[in-house]
Design an enzyme around this catalytic site. Structure first.
Site, PDB file in Angstrom:
ATOM      1  N   GLU A 248      10.057 -11.747  -4.861  1.00 33.25           N
ATOM      2  CA  GLU A 248      11.025 -11.836  -3.773  1.00 33.25           C
ATOM      3  C   GLU A 248      10.317 -11.860  -2.425  1.00 33.25           C
ATOM      4  OE1 GLU A 248      14.684  -9.298  -1.695  1.00 33.25           O
ATOM      5  OE2 GLU A 248      13.853  -8.669  -3.626  1.00 33.25           O
TER       6      GLU A 248
ATOM      7  N   LYS B 166      17.468   4.723 -19.384  1.00 37.90           N
ATOM      8  CA  LYS B 166      17.667   3.304 -19.075  1.00 37.90           C
ATOM      9  C   LYS B 166      19.144   2.924 -18.957  1.00 37.90           C
ATOM     10  CE  LYS B 166      13.356   2.297 -21.451  1.00 37.90           C
ATOM     11  NZ  LYS B 166      12.663   1.635 -22.566  1.00 37.90           N
TER      12      LYS B 166
ATOM     13  N   ASP C 157       7.523   1.429 -17.151  1.00 41.23           N
ATOM     14  CA  ASP C 157       8.570   0.733 -17.896  1.00 41.23           C
ATOM     15  C   ASP C 157       9.597   0.208 -16.892  1.00 41.23           C
ATOM     16  OD1 ASP C 157      10.621  -0.135 -19.507  1.00 41.23           O
ATOM     17  OD2 ASP C 157      10.507   1.558 -20.887  1.00 41.23           O
TER      18      ASP C 157
ATOM     19  N   HIS D 223      14.885 -13.386   6.121  1.00 41.29           N
ATOM     20  CA  HIS D 223      14.848 -13.964   4.770  1.00 41.29           C
ATOM     21  C   HIS D 223      14.668 -15.472   4.825  1.00 41.29           C
ATOM     22  CE1 HIS D 223      15.569 -10.945   1.608  1.00 41.29           C
ATOM     23  NE2 HIS D 223      16.043 -10.218   2.603  1.00 41.29           N
TER      24      HIS D 223
END
Length: 578
Positions: free
Chosen positions: A257, A389, A465, A563
Site C-alpha cells: 500500500e 484469529k 502470523d 494518496h
C-alpha cells in the site's frame, strides 16, 4: 493449449537422466552376504570362541596368582587367546551393539516421524527418506486389513535417480502425490520446480511472474508452508527513527500500500521532535480454551469450581508447566453453557508467540483432570473462547498475548509545522471518528483510524502470523489537549498483541533480518520473554505514529491528495496496454 507453458524457466532446476533402467528398484544387499559362512554358523563360531577363550585366560590368570607368577609375563598361547577374544568382542559388538544403539536413537526421536496414510510408510519430517534398515522396519509395521498395500523398502529410489520429466508426468497423472515430492526426492528446491511445472501443465496457465530462484525451500519444510511453487515478493520499507522509551528503532514494514510507510514515518518524526513516546506492558498471557461436555450442567459447574479454586491451582500448574521450560500457567477462567464448559487457560510463553506451547499444557491438564472427572468428554482443544484469529470481546476485555499502552505528548509547534493541523481539530476529529463513529458502527475493538495497517505491515516483515492481525489490531486511540491546550496527548491501548521472536516464520532469513534490525532477533538469553515483549511495545509505538499521522492528514484535508501522490503509479497505462 500449450501443455509446456513456462517450461524454459524450469530447465535450470531439473535434472535429466537418460538411463531409464535406473527406475527399477535396486536389489537389496545384506551385510551378512559378505560372510564366508552362513549367518547362524558364524554367530555360533564367535560365541564359542568368546566363551572358550575367556575361560582359558581366566584359568591361566588363576594359575599365575597361585604360583606367584608376574601377570605381565605372557606366553604365545595367551597372546593368541587375547587376540581371539578381541576379535570375538569386535564381531559381537558390531553385530548386536549397533542395533541396540539404533533402537535407542529411534525410540528417542519418535516425534520426528509422521505416518503417510497413502502408503502406510513412515517418513521423516525433514524430507529425507528412511535408510534401508529403517525402511525395512517400516515395512514390518502392522498393515490395515481393510487396505492391503505392497511393502515398500525405500521411499525415494524410484524418483531420486529418475528423469524429472518422468516425475512431472507422474504428478500430472496423479500416480505421484504432489505433497510427497520433498520426501521422495530429498531435494526441496527440485521438488518445488517439479511441482511448479506440473501445476502449469495441469492448469494450462503460466507462473512466469512468480519467482522460484533465490529462496531457501528447506527452511520452510515442515513448519511454514506446504507444497511450495515459488514465493511472493513484498517490498519492505523503513519508518523511523521511532524514539520509544529513550531508544531509537528503525521499523520495517512489509506492504504493497502506497503512502503507508511515508505516513508512519511522518508520525515517527513528530514523536521524535516532541521528545519521544513511552510504552508500558500491562499483561503477557497467551490463551487457549478447550470445550468439554458432561451429562449434566451440574457436573460442568463442578469442574468449573474445581479448576477455579485457588487451592487446586498449584496442582494444575504443575501438570501444565510440564509441557515447556517457558510455559507457565497464570490463571484459568471458565464459562458454562448448559452441559458444556469452556476453560480459558492463560500462560506466559517466553519469547515464543506460544500457541503450540499453551495447547500442549492444556492437554496435560485435561489428562490430569480426566482421572477425577471420568465422565468428561473432551470435544475440542479449542472452543473459540480463546479466541484466536477472530474478533472477540473476551480478547478486547481480558487481553491475549501482550497488552500494551503507548503514549506521547506532541508539542504545539510540531502539530502545526510537521502535521500541518492544530490540536483542537485533532481532538474533535478523534472523538467524532474513532470514538463516536466506531460506536455507531458497533465496532469491537476498532476505536482507531487504521491500526491494522501498521500491525499487518510489521507482522509480515518480522515473520508473525498475519492472520492474528484480527485481534492484534484491537486498539483504542485517545487524544486530548494538555498543558493549557498547548500540547496534544495521544495514546493507543492495545490489549491483544500476539507476537514472538522465535518459531514459525521468525527464523526465515528475511524475517530474521528485520527482527535483527529491531534488536529482538531470537530468544533472549538473559531474560526469557524480553525480546517478544519489546517487539510488542515497538508495534504499539508504530501504531501510535501511524494514528497520529493519518488523523492529522484527515484533519488537514490531505488524505486524498497524499494518496494520489504516493498510492498511484506514474506509468502511462495506455502505452503499457498497447
Amino acid at each position: 493449449m500449450d501443455t509446456h507453458a513456462g517450461e524454459p524457466t524450469l530447465k535450470p532446476y531439473l535434472r535429466h537422466h537418460h538411463d531409464h533402467h535406473d527406475l527399477q528398484p535396486p536389489t537389496s544387499v545384506k551385510a551378512s552376504d559378505a560372510l564366508p559362512l552362513p549367518l547362524y554358523l558364524t554367530n555360533g563360531l564367535f560365541f564359542g570362541l568368546f566363551f572358550s577363550v575367556a575361560y582359558f585366560l581366566l584359568h591361566r590368570w588363576r594359575e599365575k596368582i597361585r604360583n606367584s607368577t608376574p601377570l605381565h609375563i605372557i606366553t604365545f598361547p595367551e597372546i593368541a587367546g587375547i587376540v581371539c577374544l578381541a576379535a570375538s568382542v569386535i564381531y559381537l559388538l558390531g553385530f548386536f551393539g549397533i542395533g541396540v544403539v539404533q533402537s535407542f536413537i529411534s525410540r528417542g526421536s519418535n516425534d520426528s516421524w509422521d505416518v503417510e496414510e497413502d502408503n502406510n510408510v513412515m517418513i521423516k519430517k525433514n524430507g529425507i527418506g528412511c535408510t534401508p534398515a529403517e525402511s525395512l522396519a517400516c515395512t514390518l509395521a502392522p498393515v490395515s486389513r481393510e487396505r492391503v498395500v505392497a511393502p515398500t523398502i525405500q521411499l525415494e529410489p524410484l524418483i531420486l535417480s529418475g528423469d524429472d520429466e518422468e516425475v512431472i508426468k507422474g504428478v500430472v497423472s496423479g500416480t505421484i502425490p504432489s505433497y510427497s515430492l520433498e520426501s521422495k526426492l530429498g531435494d526441496c528446491k527440485r521438488a518445488a520446480a517439479i511441482r511448479r511445472e506440473a501445476l502449469q501443465r495441469m492448469t494450462g496457465r503460466s507462473l512466469e511472474g512468480l519467482p522460484l530462484e533465490g529462496f531457501d525451500y528447506e527452511s520452510i519444510l515442515g513448519q511454514c508452508c506446504e507444497m511450495p511453487v515459488g514465493f511472493v515478493q513484498i517490498p519492505v520499507g523503513i519508518a523511523g527513527p521511532l524514539l520509544l522509551n529513550g531508544t531509537e528503532y528503525m521499523v520495517p514494514m512489509a506492504t504493497t500500500e502506497g503512502c503507508l510507510v511515508a505516513s508512519t514515518n511522518r508520525g515517527c518524526k513528530a514523536i521524535y521532535a516532541s521528545g519521544g513516546a513511552s510504552s508500558m506492558l500491562l499483561k503477557d498471557a497467551m490463551t487457549r480454551a478447550p470445550v468439554v461436555r458432561f451429562g449434566t450442567a451440574k457436573r460442568a459447574a463442578e469442574l468449573k469450581f474445581f479448576v477455579e479454586d485457588p487451592a487446586n491451582f498449584d496442582t494444575l500448574s504443575v501438570a501444565f508447566n510440564r509441557s515447556s521450560r517457558f510455559g507457565r500457567l497464570q490463571n484459568i477462567k471458565c464459562a458454562v453453557a448448559g452441559k458444556n464448559l469452556y476453560m480459558r487457560f492463560s500462560c506466559s510463553t517466553g519469547d515464543a508467540m506460544g500457541m503450540n506451547m499453551v495447547s500442549k499444557g492444556v492437554q496435560n491438564v485435561l489428562d490430569y483432570v480426566q482421572t477425577d472427572f471420568p465422565d468428561m468428554d473432551i470435544i475440542g482443544i479449542s472452543g473459540n473462547f480463546c479466541s484466536d484469529k477472530k474478533p472477540a470481546a473476551v480478547n478486547w476485555i481480558e487481553g491475549r498475548g501482550k497488552s500494551v499502552v503507548c503514549e506521547a505528548i506532541i508539542k504545539e509547534e510540531v502539530v502545526q509545522k510537521v502535521l500541518k493541523t492544530n490540536i483542537d481539530t485533532l481532538v474533535e476529529l478523534n472523538m467524532l471518528k474513532n470514538l463516536a463513529g466506531s460506536a455507531m458502527a458497533g465496532a469491537l475493538g476498532g476505536f482507531n483510524a487504521h491500526a491494522s495497517n501498521i500491525v499487518s505491515a510489521v507482522y509480515i516483515a518480522t515473520g508473525q502470523d498475519p492472520a492474528q492481525n484480527v485481534e492484534s489490531s484491537h486498539c483504542i486511540t485517545m487524544m486530548e489537549a494538555v498543558n493549557n491546550g498547548k500540547d496534544l496527548h495521544i495514546s493507543v491501548t492495545m490489549p491483544s498483541i500476539e507476537v514472538g521472536t522465535v518459531g514459525g516464520g521468525t527464523q526465515l532469513a528475511s524475517q530474521s533480518a528485520c527482527l535483527n534490525l529491531l534488536g529482538v532477533k531470537g530468544a533472549s538469553k538473559d531474560s526469557p520473554g524480553s525480546n517478544s515483549r519489546l517487539l510488542a511495545t515497538i508495534v504499539a509505538g508504530s501504531v501510535l505514529a501511524g494514528e497520529l499521522s493519518l488523523m492529522s492528514a484527515i484533519a488537514a484535508g490531505q488524505l486524498v491528495k497524499s494518496h494520489m501522490k504516493y498510492n498511484r503509479s506514474s506509468k502511462d497505462v495506455s502505452k503499457i496496454a498497447s
